[in-house]
Every structure is written in structure tokens, then in C-alpha cells.
Write a protein that holds these residues in place. Structure first.
Motif, PDB file in Angstrom:
ATOM      1  N   HIS A 140       0.983  -1.098  -0.270  1.00 23.77           N
ATOM      2  CA  HIS A 140       0.468   0.176   0.112  1.00 23.77           C
ATOM      3  C   HIS A 140       0.752   1.541   0.132  1.00 23.77           C
ATOM      4  O   HIS A 140       0.270   1.714  -0.830  1.00 23.77           O
ATOM      5  CB  HIS A 140      -1.335  -0.406   1.425  1.00 23.77           C
ATOM      6  N   ILE A 141       1.791   1.450   1.007  1.00 20.82           N
ATOM      7  CA  ILE A 141       2.544   2.926   0.451  1.00 20.82           C
ATOM      8  C   ILE A 141       3.161   2.825  -0.436  1.00 20.82           C
ATOM      9  O   ILE A 141       3.895   3.716  -0.996  1.00 20.82           O
ATOM     10  CB  ILE A 141       3.602   2.351   1.577  1.00 20.82           C
TER      11      ILE A 141
ATOM     12  N   GLN B  65       2.675   2.358  -3.580  1.00 23.00           N
ATOM     13  CA  GLN B  65       1.838   3.039  -4.308  1.00 23.00           C
ATOM     14  C   GLN B  65       1.127   4.222  -4.429  1.00 23.00           C
ATOM     15  O   GLN B  65       0.995   4.366  -5.293  1.00 23.00           O
ATOM     16  CB  GLN B  65       0.015   2.059  -4.177  1.00 23.00           C
ATOM     17  N   GLU B  66       2.202   4.254  -3.080  1.00 22.87           N
ATOM     18  CA  GLU B  66       1.581   6.031  -2.957  1.00 22.87           C
ATOM     19  C   GLU B  66       2.600   6.930  -3.154  1.00 22.87           C
ATOM     20  O   GLU B  66       3.559   7.921  -2.949  1.00 22.87           O
ATOM     21  CB  GLU B  66       1.594   6.038  -1.884  1.00 22.87           C
ATOM     22  N   GLU B  67       4.248   5.878  -3.659  1.00 19.29           N
ATOM     23  CA  GLU B  67       5.285   6.565  -4.013  1.00 19.29           C
ATOM     24  C   GLU B  67       6.462   6.754  -2.798  1.00 19.29           C
ATOM     25  O   GLU B  67       7.008   8.744  -3.810  1.00 19.29           O
ATOM     26  CB  GLU B  67       4.664   7.000  -5.569  1.00 19.29           C
TER      27      GLU B  67
ATOM     28  N   GLN C 142      -8.108   1.405  -1.257  1.00 18.55           N
ATOM     29  CA  GLN C 142      -8.197   1.801   0.320  1.00 18.55           C
ATOM     30  C   GLN C 142      -9.310   1.482   1.128  1.00 18.55           C
ATOM     31  O   GLN C 142      -8.905   1.220   2.053  1.00 18.55           O
ATOM     32  CB  GLN C 142      -9.480   3.649   0.097  1.00 18.55           C
TER      33      GLN C 142
END
Ligand SMILES: Nc1nc2c(c(=O)[nH]1)N[C@H]1C(S)=C(S)[C@@H](COP(=O)(O)O)O[C@H]1N2
Ligand SMILES: [Mo]
Length: 398
Positions: free
Chosen positions: A49-50, A52-54, A145
């Protein structure tokens, strides 16, 4: 009135508790396995998840297959947890009908946390499984999300559940502690099923656990081959087959689906590098004329399939240098694709400067197939597949 009619039914359900399959000891054994699967799934999921937030601080380009490993593990442990979750529910089923349903505030809270744990877990594994089949369009909420928030709900209610049940968990942790509890006579109702040791009914627990083990093994080996090379031949249910696709690599979205068939093959295609109001444009021949670099890097999709491939093209840092831009720049990368969530990606400086990050022109020894991103695509080490943008249009210094 209702109570009168419900009691016998509840009593009957409760009495199944002397079945060793539904004894606390079985619940603890299955619960331990489920907790392990959920924990692996949770930690690898947080990482995914993190990523993907780059964020630049989490740039781990080494080992190059790190995301391939963590995301493979995420989907494998998630799929393995499905039979474990069902087994656990089966094991504790009689206790869900405890009577009276609520015995006070604490008891009500405990039961509420269990209800939340069950509901959140079922939804979590169900939408995760649907995602591996790319069926996330089925639900009217954003997958990533929702999956992320539910993961915290699952783990939170699981911790409460473990805390509440801790005395019971320790009592039935091992065969020895279970035997001690049975001998003490203090937990006669709970340990009723353990008497089966003499009557031979403990066999039914062994048979149950063996069945659960076989189910876990079966769903694992028939899907893990989408990411574990050596299990590829057993991949019956995994949605992607390794080695199948143009250039021997699966395709996640085709050029046609992305609506780029014409723009990607247009004679006037140029890759545009933007830095403020400065623009440098490269034709495909000009890209081919720059120094070419080869790299073996995996495509590792968030959906759980992954495969190694040989790429060749222009190093990102060489391309930026040719445009007069420092290697360690944050980039915004855009595709020819006009709609869809993966039409652009951000690239933090640690990846941009990495010598293995390429603007790839070739895959497995041949020109990129249009479905793999012709004329040029991004391939970088250690990143989720969704950020390996295909059909490049512009690269902009952010
Ligand atoms: N422009 C664009 N690039 C994209 C995508 C996309 O939908 N559009 N899908 C991404 C995803 S989710 C993955 S897993 C990889 C898969 O690459 P492949 O189709 O070449 O195997 O491409 C990525 N690049
Ligand atoms: Mo993907």
C-alpha cells in the motif's frame, strides 16, 4: 417467549462443543495458523500500500525482486487464509450462538468485536480474491483504500479477540496444557471433547485438521504458480500463466483496452522530456541511438502474478543526461493512454537515478510488443507493476 423457544435450540448448538472438532483446542490450533497467515498478509499488504503511494523514503530498489517477493507472499497468504478462516468459523460455530447472547457490557463488547472480526475478515479476503481476478469493478468503492482500512479493522479486532481469549489460548496452546486442563476437571464443559482421546473421537479432530491442511495446500499450489516459477505447471486457478503472452510475458492491459493502438504506432510519436518550460523530444530512432542497457527485472503485479524478464533500452539517467537533467530527479511519467488509473506514475529520485531503471524498447530479445508498451515503457527495480508505465508519452521533472 422468544427466549423460551430459543433456549433449547441454543442448548443443542452448544452441546456440539463436546465434539473435538469444535473444542477450544481445535479453535486454538486453527486460530494460530490463521493469525500467522493474517499477520504475513497484513505486513506485506502495508508495504504494498505504501509503495503505491510512491514515497521516496521507502525506495528499496534492492533486491530487485523485493516487491515480487512481498506481493507474491501477500496473495499466497491471503488465499491460504480463506480455508483457514472458514475452518475457524466452523470450529467456533456453536459458540456464536451462546445464550444469553449478552451477559453485560464487557461481554457485549467482546461479542461485538468478534462480529466485527468475522464480518471484516470475510469481506477483506473476498474483495482481495476478486482483485486477483481483476474483478474490482464489481464493487462500488475504491479497492485499495477499502482493502487497506479493512485490514486495520481486521487486525484491531483480532488483537482484541486475542487479548480477551488469552487465558483460553494459553490453556489450550499445547497438547500438554490441554491435557492438564482436562485433568484438573475445572474446565469440564470446555474439555468435554478432549475425552475423545479414550473413545477414539480425537481422530475426528485429526481428520478435520488434515482436511483443512489439504484444503490450504490445494488452494496454495493451484494458484502460487502465478508468481512462484517452480510451481508454474500447477497453476490451475491463478488468473495469469507465466510465459504466456507476447514475448513470453503476460499482458495486464492490452493496447486496445487502453485505447492507444493508433497513437502508439503513429509515425510522429516522440517521447517528450519536460523540465519547467524546457522540452526535449526523442523519436524512437533517437532513443535507439542512445547507449543501450540490459536488465533482468520482474513485472510484479499487485494482483499476485509476477514474472522475470530481460529488458533492453535507455537507462533513465542516460536519457535525462541527454536532455540536460540531473539523474536524481523526481519524475511524473505519463502514458499515451487517456483514461484509467495506471496511465501515469510518479518516480522518486532513488529510482530515477538507479542504473537498472530503464526506458525499455525491447523485451526478451525482441522489440517491445504493442501490448507490452511499444514504443517505450518504464521498467524499474523493486516497484509494483502498476507503476511500470507502458506507451510512454511524457516524462516530466516534478
Ligand atoms: N499505460 C499503462 N501502463 C501500465 C498499465 C496500464 O493499465 N496502462 N498497467 C500496469 C500494470 S497494473 C502492470 S502489472 C504492468 C504489466 O505489464 P505488462 O502488461 O507488460 O505485463 O503494466 C503496467 N503499466
Ligand atoms: Mo498490475
Amino acid at each position: 417467549m422468544l427466549t423460551e423457544r430459543m433456549e433449547p435450540l441454543m442448548g443443542r448448538l452448544r452441546r456440539t462443543a463436546d465434539d473435538p472438532v469444535k473444542s477450544p483446542r481445535t479453535a486454538v490450533i486453527v486460530g494460530r495458523l490463521l493469525a500467522v497467515a493474517f499477520s504475513i498478509c497484513f505486513l506485506t499488504g502495508i508495504y504494498s500500500h505504501i509503495l503505491q503511494e510512491e514515497p521516496a523514503w521507502l525506495a528499496f530498489p534492492r533486491p530487485v525482486g523485493i516487491y515480487r517477493f512481498t506481493q507474491g507472499l501477500h496473495v499466497i497468504s491471503g488465499i491460504a487464509s480463506i480455508p483457514l478462516l472458514l475452518a475457524k468459523l466452523w470450529t467456533v460455530f456453536p459458540r456464536l450462538f451462546e445464550w444469553p447472547p449478552v451477559r453485560g457490557v464487557l461481554h457485549a463488547l467482546e461479542r461485538a468485536s468478534i462480529a466485527l472480526l468475522i464480518a471484516a475478515s470475510l469481506v477483506e479476503v473476498a474483495i482481495g480474491l476478486l482483485n486477483t481476478f481483476q474483478l474490482y469493478a464489481l464493487f462500488p468503492f475504491p479497492f485499495r483504500q477499502t482493502h487497506f482500512v479493512l485490514a486495520w479493522v481486521v487486525m484491531g479486532s483480532l488483537l482484541i479477540h486475542i487479548a480477551v481469549k488469552l487465558p483460553l489460548i494459553t490453556r489450550y496452546w499445547s497438547a500438554r496444557s490441554t491435557a492438564a486442563a482436562a485433568r484438573s476437571g475445572e474446565f469440564a464443559e470446555e474439555t468435554a471433547g478432549e475425552e475423545g482421546a479414550r473413545t477414539g473421537r480425537v481422530l475426528s479432530r485429526r481428520a478435520f485438521l488434515t482436511t483443512v491442511g489439504i484444503a490450504v495446500g490445494a488452494v496454495t499450489v493451484t494458484t502460487a504458480g502465478q508468481t512462484v516459477d517452480s510451481l508454474g505447471f500447477l497453476n490451475v486457478f491463478g488468473p495469469r500463466r507465466q510465459g504466456v503472452g507476447p514475448g513470453g510475458l503476460p499482458v495486464n492491459k492490452t493496447a486496445e483496452q487502453a485505447g492507444v493502438t493508433e497513437t502508439a504506432t503513429a509515425a510522429d510519436w516522440r517521447l517528450e522530456i519536460l523540465d519547467g518550460d524546457r522540452s526535449t523530444r526523442f523519436s524512437l530512432d533517437e532513443l535507439r541511438a542512445l547507449p543501450q542497457t540490459s536488465a533482468s527485472l520482474p513485472i510484479a503485479c499487485v494482483e499476485g502474478w509476477s514474472q522475470m524478464a530481460d529488458w533492453r533500452g535507455v537507462r533513465m539517467s542516460d536519457l535525462l543526461a541527454a536532455a540536460g537533467i540531473p539523474a536524481a530527479s523526481d519524475l511524473m511519467i505519463r502514458s499515451l493512454q487517456e483514461r484509467g488509473s495506471s496511465r501515469m506514475s510518479e518516480m522518486p529520485a532513488p529510482y530515477t537515478a538507479d542504473p537498472l531503471t530503464l526506458v525499455a524498447l525491447e523485451l526478451n530479445g525482441a522489440e517491445l510488443d504493442i501490448d507490452h508498451g511499444y514504443p517505450a515503457r518504464i521498467i524499474a527495480p523493486g516497484r509494483p507493476g502498476a507503476l511500470q508505465t507502458k506507451w510512454l508519452a511524457t516524462i516530466e521533472v516534478a
